[in-house]
Design an enzyme around this catalytic site. Structure first.
Site, PDB file in Angstrom:
ATOM      1  N   ILE A 289      10.239  47.110  96.450  1.00 47.92           N
ATOM      2  CA  ILE A 289      11.427  46.842  97.339  1.00 47.92           C
ATOM      3  C   ILE A 289      11.702  45.367  97.549  1.00 47.92           C
ATOM      4  O   ILE A 289      10.852  44.842  98.094  1.00 47.92           O
ATOM      5  CB  ILE A 289      11.553  47.420  98.675  1.00 47.92           C
ATOM      6  CG1 ILE A 289      11.356  48.790  98.414  1.00 47.92           C
ATOM      7  CG2 ILE A 289      12.875  47.230  99.253  1.00 47.92           C
ATOM      8  CD1 ILE A 289      11.995  49.830  99.264  1.00 47.92           C
ATOM      9  N   GLU A 291      12.933  42.829  99.498  1.00 50.40           N
ATOM     10  CA  GLU A 291      13.300  42.917 100.753  1.00 50.40           C
ATOM     11  C   GLU A 291      14.327  41.441 100.911  1.00 50.40           C
ATOM     12  O   GLU A 291      15.195  41.561 101.649  1.00 50.40           O
ATOM     13  CB  GLU A 291      12.271  42.717 101.805  1.00 50.40           C
ATOM     14  CG  GLU A 291      11.481  43.908 101.967  1.00 50.40           C
ATOM     15  CD  GLU A 291      10.320  43.967 100.885  1.00 50.40           C
ATOM     16  OE1 GLU A 291      10.152  43.191 100.102  1.00 50.40           O
ATOM     17  OE2 GLU A 291       9.579  45.088 100.994  1.00 50.40           O
ATOM     18  N   ASP A 333      53.342  29.868  89.063  1.00 49.55           N
ATOM     19  CA  ASP A 333      54.537  29.422  89.248  1.00 49.55           C
ATOM     20  C   ASP A 333      54.849  27.740  88.806  1.00 49.55           C
ATOM     21  O   ASP A 333      53.813  27.222  88.642  1.00 49.55           O
ATOM     22  CB  ASP A 333      55.392  29.955  90.385  1.00 49.55           C
ATOM     23  CG  ASP A 333      54.500  29.567  91.719  1.00 49.55           C
ATOM     24  OD1 ASP A 333      53.583  28.593  91.462  1.00 49.55           O
ATOM     25  OD2 ASP A 333      54.984  29.826  92.845  1.00 49.55           O
ATOM     26  N   GLU A 697       4.715  43.497  90.469  1.00 48.32           N
ATOM     27  CA  GLU A 697       3.905  44.034  91.517  1.00 48.32           C
ATOM     28  C   GLU A 697       3.840  45.545  91.331  1.00 48.32           C
ATOM     29  O   GLU A 697       2.535  46.057  91.287  1.00 48.32           O
ATOM     30  CB  GLU A 697       4.531  43.574  93.020  1.00 48.32           C
ATOM     31  CG  GLU A 697       4.501  42.305  93.263  1.00 48.32           C
ATOM     32  CD  GLU A 697       5.634  41.672  94.137  1.00 48.32           C
ATOM     33  OE1 GLU A 697       6.058  42.515  95.130  1.00 48.32           O
ATOM     34  OE2 GLU A 697       5.701  40.400  94.437  1.00 48.32           O
TER      35      GLU A 697
HETATM   36  P1  ATP Z   1      59.066  28.810  90.631  1.00 47.56           P
HETATM   37  O1  ATP Z   1      59.017  30.079  90.657  1.00 47.56           O
HETATM   38  O2  ATP Z   1      58.351  28.136  89.278  1.00 47.56           O
HETATM   39  O3  ATP Z   1      58.679  28.169  91.933  1.00 47.56           O
HETATM   40  P2  ATP Z   1      61.669  28.115  91.443  1.00 47.56           P
HETATM   41  O4  ATP Z   1      61.175  27.898  92.648  1.00 47.56           O
HETATM   42  O5  ATP Z   1      62.858  27.320  90.538  1.00 47.56           O
HETATM   43  O6  ATP Z   1      60.543  28.354  90.358  1.00 47.56           O
HETATM   44  P3  ATP Z   1      62.807  30.492  92.783  1.00 47.56           P
HETATM   45  O7  ATP Z   1      62.222  29.966  93.927  1.00 47.56           O
HETATM   46  O8  ATP Z   1      62.863  32.037  92.385  1.00 47.56           O
HETATM   47  O9  ATP Z   1      62.195  29.662  91.503  1.00 47.56           O
HETATM   48  O10 ATP Z   1      64.229  29.949  92.482  1.00 47.56           O
HETATM   49  C1  ATP Z   1      65.314  30.288  91.450  1.00 47.56           C
HETATM   50  C2  ATP Z   1      66.265  29.470  91.249  1.00 47.56           C
HETATM   51  O11 ATP Z   1      67.050  29.778  92.363  1.00 47.56           O
HETATM   52  C3  ATP Z   1      66.105  28.047  91.457  1.00 47.56           C
HETATM   53  O12 ATP Z   1      65.706  27.541  90.136  1.00 47.56           O
HETATM   54  C4  ATP Z   1      67.366  27.498  91.951  1.00 47.56           C
HETATM   55  O13 ATP Z   1      68.488  27.495  91.254  1.00 47.56           O
HETATM   56  C5  ATP Z   1      67.697  28.573  92.980  1.00 47.56           C
HETATM   57  N1  ATP Z   1      67.368  28.220  94.341  1.00 47.56           N
HETATM   58  C6  ATP Z   1      66.168  28.103  94.742  1.00 47.56           C
HETATM   59  N2  ATP Z   1      66.128  27.803  95.974  1.00 47.56           N
HETATM   60  C7  ATP Z   1      67.265  28.005  96.413  1.00 47.56           C
HETATM   61  C8  ATP Z   1      68.027  27.661  97.834  1.00 47.56           C
HETATM   62  N3  ATP Z   1      67.501  27.392  98.808  1.00 47.56           N
HETATM   63  N4  ATP Z   1      69.357  27.960  97.818  1.00 47.56           N
HETATM   64  C9  ATP Z   1      69.981  27.983  96.567  1.00 47.56           C
HETATM   65  N5  ATP Z   1      69.576  28.236  95.375  1.00 47.56           N
HETATM   66  C10 ATP Z   1      68.265  28.354  95.183  1.00 47.56           C
END
Ligand code: ATP
Length: 889
Positions: A289, A291, A333, A697
């Site tokens: 075993i 251990e 992302d 062993e």
């Molecule tokens: P990733 O997914 O790589 O982080 P991202 O941040 O651009 O990219 P999302 O957060 O899904 O992805 O946003 C998608 C799109 O929505 C953005 O490219 C922007 O045009 C729009 N967006 C993001 N945040 C806002 C917000 N707070 N208000 C209005 N439009 C927004």
């Protein structure tokens, strides 16, 4: 006025104003510092034992409740029964020692994991002294005004006083898995907890919308705190490794029992001395075993988690440690992971006119003279909408800023152009909001000047373009015709090509505040934001390529922007395939193969992310995926390693993830993968080491018993080897830094077990060689030295002991060099060897220890045999490794 003490139970039926009045708090100012102190003194703090601490008693029981302990216990009882007092007592002492080491290691590991968890604690956005600040969730007090939005975890019981489209996942509290709608309207006084729509409860999550509320109960006074068993979260599962090891221990115990019974039975039938047979049986039992295995395994995992945490990767689920090393594709992302998420507005565009903004030296915000906008009303309107349609807040210091960095950049632009948020909101108070939604990619707010309602909309440009009917130009508002539309699209592309993230702003006025905000809009213009790529990403991506790991960008952003950023960080190539999210929804089996060769997926919605993860998994990949939003949770759960962002991620995403990136950075994922590979390699090394030592062993004792030779190694000596000397080299192996070129090879096949056929073959072959060395010593001693039984057993015991010690050098990876490798480079190994030499050689010269271990001080000739016969197996095994290298780990 209501009784304050009864608030937690009554708040749902009162109006928001009543609750504010009862607690004497103003919604726009929040509590003062004095108010916070007073509330904490009166109602207490916001802590309940959220996670049950591991109890020492449970850990101790865990040590005792192992089959190994039962077996050794039985051996001790047997020894005592046959009046082998020293042996019986020694087994018991060793058993106690082993449990103590196990207890110490496990409790330390458990405590350090608990400490790690506190690194990832939640925070809450509150309004205090008239300002929005972020505080740790434990610091919330009754009366705090809390700002919430989709993705936030609820950290206290809160009465909503303002709510836009708020939905909450209350499954932790009510078992109801469908999100429930929330509003600020009071509900019937006899409504059960599940129907109290005006309340948000601790332990639940906001899944959509945004709102403001006032804390009415904290800590043990919350619904969650009162249902104490809920607070004691389920203990995390054992990792697959731990389960595997437990299974292996169980199997070894059974195998040992059968083997022992067989050998002792045969011996007794052959007329051997019963006492001798019992002795041998005990020796066999303890020999078989490993251990030390569970102890070293626990230590390795806990240490791995700490090392990762130091590099900003927080492991939430133990199995992730092992799976990380097998990752074949990383879906990442863009914003904040590949880029800095330090946004600054670089370009404004209104019909027929663009404006470049150069970053100011101080904080990277654009330096635009105020009067510039005063004389250019179209630009002014554009910035105004960007500032109004905004949920971020700027504090006095940069650390006080809160909310989405992109929105913060828009607010900074406003401040510099004389359009500060506070001033604008005072003129046009906000009366409604349609929160940002990752599938519509837009958000809207409604404002009023007392007579009419003014809608401010911002979002992904192509989404906004689809909803606009008019466009504001220098000559007034005109209809959005095809030519204008084409011009906008052209402009979006140009900005995207510069790597800018593009937003469109639009507006409309209406008679009421509850219209669909996304119809009949007038486009004001476009805003281009810069978000520089992280400097360390290109190298990390190159590292992944060398390590046989594919990196795929999955972004919500526009294709052109995505490609431009991808180019900056060296992801994919000019010829890279790009696919837009919507194309994924029609994904069928036949086309997936080609689709999965894509390097960049743009405009992807969270549900498309989930489909993508599944598609990669179906094609046999081990997928690590990053996510931050509420809707990312299913994909994070589905991925083999869901990775949530520590800074930007929502609580929902963190809850679903197996790992949290404290710095949100892509290179940290690569560091964690490297660490995962090192840990896997180390586990393999020390498991193989311990098992081959044990097997040698068993073979030594088994062969001796079956062939009627004197026992070359006695049960106490075996225990000494297993529990004292083998453990240190194993610990040292567990602390190794891994092969130098560990990230220059493809990931291990996902289904490959820690000990597969290859490893078991090596274990068996190597232990046969160790066994041969011991018998070689036995025969050589008989031949040349004519030793007495005490001298003989000293020679064979020490030969096996030292050959096991040198055996640690056989644990190098098959690709590593014979002399310069991860084992010889590991300083711990050398320290362990020095320690073990002392532990093995010295007892022979200390009469009391020598007596217990039944050995004598060896003379020069005995040492020669011991050293020769212990180094021999190392040489043979190394030659074997050269010849059959591919059969090694
Ligand atoms: P990733 O997914 O790589 O982080 P991202 O941040 O651009 O990219 P999302 O957060 O899904 O992805 O946003 C998608 C799109 O929505 C953005 O490219 C922007 O045009 C729009 N967006 C993001 N945040 C806002 C917000 N707070 N208000 C209005 N439009 C927004």
């Amino acid at each position: 006025m209501t009784d304050r003490a009864a608030l937690p139970e009554n708040a749902h039926k009162l109006s928001g104003a009543d609750v504010l009045e009862t607690l004497s708090v103003s919604a726009s100012e929040g509590l003062s510092d004095h108010g916070v102190r007073e509330s904490r003194a009166r109602y207490g703090g916001n802590t309940i034992e959220a996670r049950k601490k591991v109890q020492p008693f449970v850990v101790l029981l865990h040590q005792v409740k192992s089959p190994v302990v039962y077996l050794l216990g039985a051996a001790a009882v047997l020894a005592l029964y046959f009046r082998e007092w020293t042996q019986g007592a020694a087994i018991l002492v060793v058993l106690a020692l082993n449990s103590a080491i196990g207890f110490g290691t496990e409790i330390k590991a458990a405590r350090s994991i608990e400490a790690l968890r506190t690194l990832g604690t939640r925070s809450a956005r509150v309004r205090r002294n008239g300002k929005v600040v972020v505080v740790p969730a434990e610091d919330l007090v009754v009366g705090d005004i809390v700002l919430l939005e989709g993705g936030d975890g609820v950290s206290a019981d809160i009465r909503l006083i303002e709510a836009s489209n708020v939905g909450a996942d209350e499954s932790a509290l009510t078992g109801e898995s469908v999100a429930v709608d929330k509003s600020h309207e009071p509900v019937a006084s006899d409504a059960p907890v599940a129907d109290r729509a005006s309340m948000l409860f601790k332990g639940t999550f906001v899944t959509r919308g945004s709102g403001t509320g006032i804390v009415v109960a904290v800590g043990p006074g919350t619904q969650l705190g009162r249902i104490s068993q809920l607070a004691e979260e389920a203990q995390p599962d054992d990792s697959p490794l731990e389960k595997g090891l437990a299974k292996l221990s169980g199997q070894l115990v059974w195998a040992t029992l059968i083997l022992t019974a067989l050998i002792a039975g045969t011996g007794i039938l052959k007329g051997e001395d019963v006492l001798l047979m019992v002795d041998s049986a005990i020796a066999l039992a303890v020999a078989a075993i490993p251990e030390g295995l569970p102890v070293v395994a626990t230590l390795t995992l806990a240490r791995g988690m700490w090392r990762m945490a130091r590099q900003n990767a927080l492991i939430e689920r133990l199995p992730a440690v092992e799976v990380l090393g097998a990752t074949t594709v990383i879906l990442t992302d863009k914003t904040g992971t590949l880029t800095e998420n330090r946004m600054a507005v670089r370009h404004l565009w209104v019909p027929d006119e663009g404006m470049e903004l150069t970053p100011a030296e101080d904080d990277g915000a654009p330096d635009t003279p105020e009067q510039d906008l005063e004389n250019r009303p179209l630009f002014g309107q554009l910035v105004e909408v960007a500032v109004l349609c905004n949920n971020a807040a700027l504090g006095e210091e940069e650390t006080d800023h809160s909310g989405d960095p992109m929105e913060q950049a828009l607010l900074r632009l406003g401040e510099r152009t004389g359009l500060a948020q506070r001033t604008l909101l005072a003129l046009h108070p906000r009366v409604g909001e349609t929160a940002f939604d990752a599938s519509t990619k837009m958000m809207a707010t409604v404002h009023t000047d007392g007579t009419r309602f003014f809608y401010a909309v911002k979002g992904a440009p192509e989404m906004v373009l689809r909803r606009v009917a008019f466009i504001a130009t220098a000559d007034g508002v005109s209809v959005m015709d095809d030519a204008r539309r084409a011009e906008c699209i052209n402009r979006i592309e140009t900005l995207g090509l510069q790597g800018l993230r593009v937003l469109a702003c639009a507006t409309k006025t209406a008679e009421t505040a509850d219209e669909n905000p996304y119809t009949g809009l007038t486009l004001l213009g476009l805003i281009g934001l810069e978000d520089p790529a992280r400097a360390d990403v290109p190298e990390a991506i190159r590292g992944c390529r060398e390590a046989g790991i594919r990196v795929v960008m999955v972004t919500g952003d526009h294709a052109v922007t995505a490609r431009s950023i991808a180019r900056n960080v060296g992801l994919g190539s000019e010829a890279s395939r790009m696919v837009d999210g919507p194309k994924l929804s029609g994904m069928d089996g036949s086309k997936t193969g080609k689709l999965l060769e894509t390097d960049i997926f743009s405009r992807v919605t969270p549900s498309e992310k989930l489909a993508l993860v599944q598609a990669y998994q179906n094609s046999g990949e081990i997928v690590a995926m990053t996510g931050d939003g509420v809707n990312d949770a299913p994909a994070l759960r589905q991925a083999d390693i869901g990775i949530a962002m520590g800074q930007r991620g929502t609580d929902v995403a963190r809850q679903a993830a197996a790992m949290i990136l404290l710095d949100d950075a892509f290179p940290t994922i690569v560091k964690a993968v490297r660490e995962g590979r090192i840990i896997f390699g180390n586990i393999r090394r020390f498991a193989a080491y311990l098992l081959s030592c044990n097997l040698s062993e068993v073979l030594v004792v088994g062969i001796a018993v079956l062939s009627g030779l004197p026992l070359p190694i006695l049960s106490l000596q075996i225990l000494y080897l297993n529990l004292v000397t083998d453990v240190f080299p194993a610990f040292a192996l567990a602390l190794g830094e891994g092969e130098k070129d560990i990230m220059k090879h493809p990931p291990r096949p996902p289904k490959e077990p820690i000990l597969g056929l290859v490893q078991w073959s090596a274990i068996i072959a190597q232990s046969l060689v160790l066994t041969a060395g011991t018998f070689g010593a036995l025969f050589a001693a008989e031949l040349w030295l004519a030793p007495d039984p005490g001298e003989l057993v000293t020679i064979t015991f020490l030969t096996l002991a030292f050959s096991q010690l040198w055996h640690v050098f056989n644990m190098r990876h098959r690709r590593s060099g014979m002399f310069r490798n991860e084992v010889t480079r590991n300083a711990w190994v050398w320290s362990a060897i020095v320690l073990c030499i002392l532990l093995l050689a010295v007892p022979a010269y200390i009469p009391m220890v020598a007596d217990i271990l039944q050995i004598v001080p060896p003379d020069r000739d005995m040492w020669l045999i011991i050293l020769g016969m212990s180094v021999g197996p190392l040489a043979i095994n190394q030659i074997g490794a050269l010849m059959f290298g591919r059969f090694r780990s």
